[in-house]
Structure formats: structure tokens, C-alpha cells
Scaffold this motif. Structure first.
Motif, PDB file in Angstrom:
ATOM      1  N   PHE A  50      -2.879   2.158 -13.399  1.00 18.99           N
ATOM      2  CA  PHE A  50      -3.925   1.420 -12.957  1.00 18.99           C
ATOM      3  C   PHE A  50      -4.817   2.421 -11.690  1.00 18.99           C
ATOM      4  O   PHE A  50      -3.988   2.630 -11.157  1.00 18.99           O
ATOM      5  N   PRO A  51      -5.913   2.213 -11.692  1.00 24.02           N
ATOM      6  CA  PRO A  51      -6.853   3.028 -10.618  1.00 24.02           C
ATOM      7  C   PRO A  51      -6.219   2.328  -9.069  1.00 24.02           C
ATOM      8  O   PRO A  51      -6.182   1.118  -9.211  1.00 24.02           O
ATOM      9  N   LEU A  52      -5.638   3.090  -8.395  1.00 20.31           N
ATOM     10  CA  LEU A  52      -5.000   2.596  -7.199  1.00 20.31           C
ATOM     11  C   LEU A  52      -6.177   1.865  -6.573  1.00 20.31           C
ATOM     12  O   LEU A  52      -5.831   0.831  -5.878  1.00 20.31           O
ATOM     13  N   ALA A  53      -7.193   2.172  -6.078  1.00 20.73           N
ATOM     14  CA  ALA A  53      -8.290   1.491  -5.213  1.00 20.73           C
ATOM     15  C   ALA A  53      -8.504   0.435  -5.821  1.00 20.73           C
ATOM     16  O   ALA A  53      -8.358  -0.788  -5.133  1.00 20.73           O
ATOM     17  N   VAL A 102       0.775  -1.377  -0.004  1.00 18.61           N
ATOM     18  CA  VAL A 102       0.040  -0.036   0.100  1.00 18.61           C
ATOM     19  C   VAL A 102       0.750   1.365   0.109  1.00 18.61           C
ATOM     20  O   VAL A 102       0.655   1.947  -0.846  1.00 18.61           O
ATOM     21  N   PRO A 103       1.848   1.594   0.748  1.00 22.71           N
ATOM     22  CA  PRO A 103       2.606   2.515   0.925  1.00 22.71           C
ATOM     23  C   PRO A 103       3.489   2.727  -0.741  1.00 22.71           C
ATOM     24  O   PRO A 103       3.622   3.973  -1.104  1.00 22.71           O
ATOM     25  N   GLY A 104       3.760   1.637  -1.243  1.00 21.98           N
ATOM     26  CA  GLY A 104       4.102   1.708  -2.603  1.00 21.98           C
ATOM     27  C   GLY A 104       3.545   2.355  -3.736  1.00 21.98           C
ATOM     28  O   GLY A 104       3.922   2.832  -4.527  1.00 21.98           O
ATOM     29  N   LEU A 105       2.112   2.152  -3.359  1.00 21.26           N
ATOM     30  CA  LEU A 105       1.096   2.934  -4.035  1.00 21.26           C
ATOM     31  C   LEU A 105       1.270   4.326  -4.439  1.00 21.26           C
ATOM     32  O   LEU A 105       0.967   4.885  -5.280  1.00 21.26           O
ATOM     33  N   PHE A 106       1.831   4.885  -3.301  1.00 18.61           N
ATOM     34  CA  PHE A 106       2.193   6.540  -3.409  1.00 18.61           C
ATOM     35  C   PHE A 106       3.250   6.887  -3.744  1.00 18.61           C
ATOM     36  O   PHE A 106       3.759   7.908  -3.647  1.00 18.61           O
ATOM     37  N   ALA A 107       4.257   6.012  -4.363  1.00 18.02           N
ATOM     38  CA  ALA A 107       5.565   6.252  -4.622  1.00 18.02           C
ATOM     39  C   ALA A 107       5.534   6.587  -6.109  1.00 18.02           C
ATOM     40  O   ALA A 107       4.958   5.900  -6.797  1.00 18.02           O
ATOM     41  N   ARG A 108       6.581   7.349  -6.615  1.00 22.20           N
ATOM     42  CA  ARG A 108       6.519   7.774  -7.975  1.00 22.20           C
ATOM     43  C   ARG A 108       7.677   7.003  -8.716  1.00 22.20           C
ATOM     44  O   ARG A 108       7.554   6.875 -10.091  1.00 22.20           O
TER      45      ARG A 108
END
Length: 186
Positions: A123-126, A53-59
Motif C-alpha cells: 500500500f502507498p505508505l502515506a 507509524v514506525p512499523g510502516l518502515f519495518a520490512r
């Protein structure tokens, strides 16, 4: 006014605080007895998601890997702080559980990078988080069953815990994946 750097620092702090809270909660759920609570506290899916989950917010993939590692290790620290509380010896608890710390050193960066990869692919994150969660929920029980069948795996993966939570976990994974598939068709 919040600068971009300040916003990043805040996001990392919130991520690590959330990871710490997860680790503490997982230890409290697990408790110090056997049975269903012990099995639920030892499920792998939430621990893998702690890095993903934290990786989803990394660029970038390297940032995702670092963030996944930091979150996983922070969650493990919270978990083992609670576990060691009655014993007052964190170093001994960490030594006895070093297999799981080493596993976190691998799973955290891999899952964090996977989260960053999902983000980079657009991809849509949710939706991605839901699909990955469903897959992990289904795959963990399959790996544990395989450990009973595949020669040599019993020494690596021990299923000495209650089986019911794994059956529920697999069923929940199927439901999550079916819901994600149905929603996509709409």
C-alpha cells in the motif's frame, strides 16, 4: 559512507527520539489539570499511531512489532517523565499508571506489526497512514460511547473527560476518511 547497518541504527534512533518528543509533548498538552487539555492529552489515537507509524518502515512483521513496542514504550517514558517531574517519583507514577504501560505493551507491538503488514502489502505508505489515522479517529469515540452502553465495559473504559474533544475527533476522522476516499477516486 553510511552502511546499511548504520542507516538502520540512525532510523531507529530518529524513531525513538521522535517517540520521546511525542510523549513529552503529549504530557505538556495534557497538563496537570482537568478539562479539555486533559482529554486531548489522553486521546488514544496518537498513542496507537506512535506504534503504527514506525512499523510502516519495518520490512517484517516481527521487526515492526519490536519497533512499535520500542516507540510506544519510549513515548510512555517521555510522557511519565514529564508527569512525574513535580512529584520527583517516576516509579510511583509508573506504578499508578501501570494499566497504560501494560496497554502499551500490547498496543505497541500490534500496531507496529500492522504498520509492517501495510508496508508488505505494498500500500502507498502515506495513504495508508491517512486511512488508519481516520479510522482510529472515528473508532475511539465509538468505543467510548459503547462503554456507556455495553454491560461490563464501564469498568474498563472510563469516560470522565470532556466530551467535546471526542466529538471533534470523530468529525476529524470522518473528514480525513472522506478526503482519502475522494483522492482515491481521482
Amino acid at each position: 559512507m553510511i552502511t546499511a547497518e548504520g542507516g538502520r541504527v540512525r532510523r531507529v534512533a530518529v524513531t525513538l527520539a521522535g517517540a520521546l518528543a511525542f510523549g513529552v509533548l503529549a504530557a505538556l498538552v495534557k497538563g496537570d489539570q482537568g478539562g479539555v487539555r486533559d482529554t486531548i492529552g489522553n486521546l488514544s489515537t496518537p498513542w496507537l499511531l506512535a506504534g503504527f507509524v514506525p512499523g510502516l518502515f519495518a520490512r517484517s512483521l516481527p521487526r515492526g512489532a519490536v519497533l512499535g513496542l520500542a516507540a510506544t514504550l519510549t513515548a510512555l517514558l517521555g510522557f511519565y517523565l514529564v508527569v512525574s517531574f513535580p512529584l520527583d517519583d517516576l516509579s510511583e507514577v509508573l506504578r499508578l499508571n501501570r494499566r497504560w504501560v501494560f496497554s502499551g505493551l500490547l498496543s505497541g507491538p500490534v500496531m507496529g506489526a500492522a504498520g509492517a503488514w501495510v508496508r508488505r502489502r505494498g500500500f502507498p505508505l502515506a495513504r495508508a497512514a491517512v486511512v488508519v489515522t481516520g479510522l482510529l479517529l472515528v473508532l475511539e469515540p465509538l468505543v467510548i460511547v459503547a462503554a456507556r452502553v455495553v454491560p461490563g465495559w464501564r469498568t474498563v473504559i472510563h469516560w470522565t473527560l470532556e466530551p467535546i474533544p471526542y466529538v471533534v475527533e470523530a468529525a476529524a476522522g470522518v473528514v480525513v476518511l472522506a478526503a482519502a476516499a475522494r483522492r482515491r477516486r481521482r
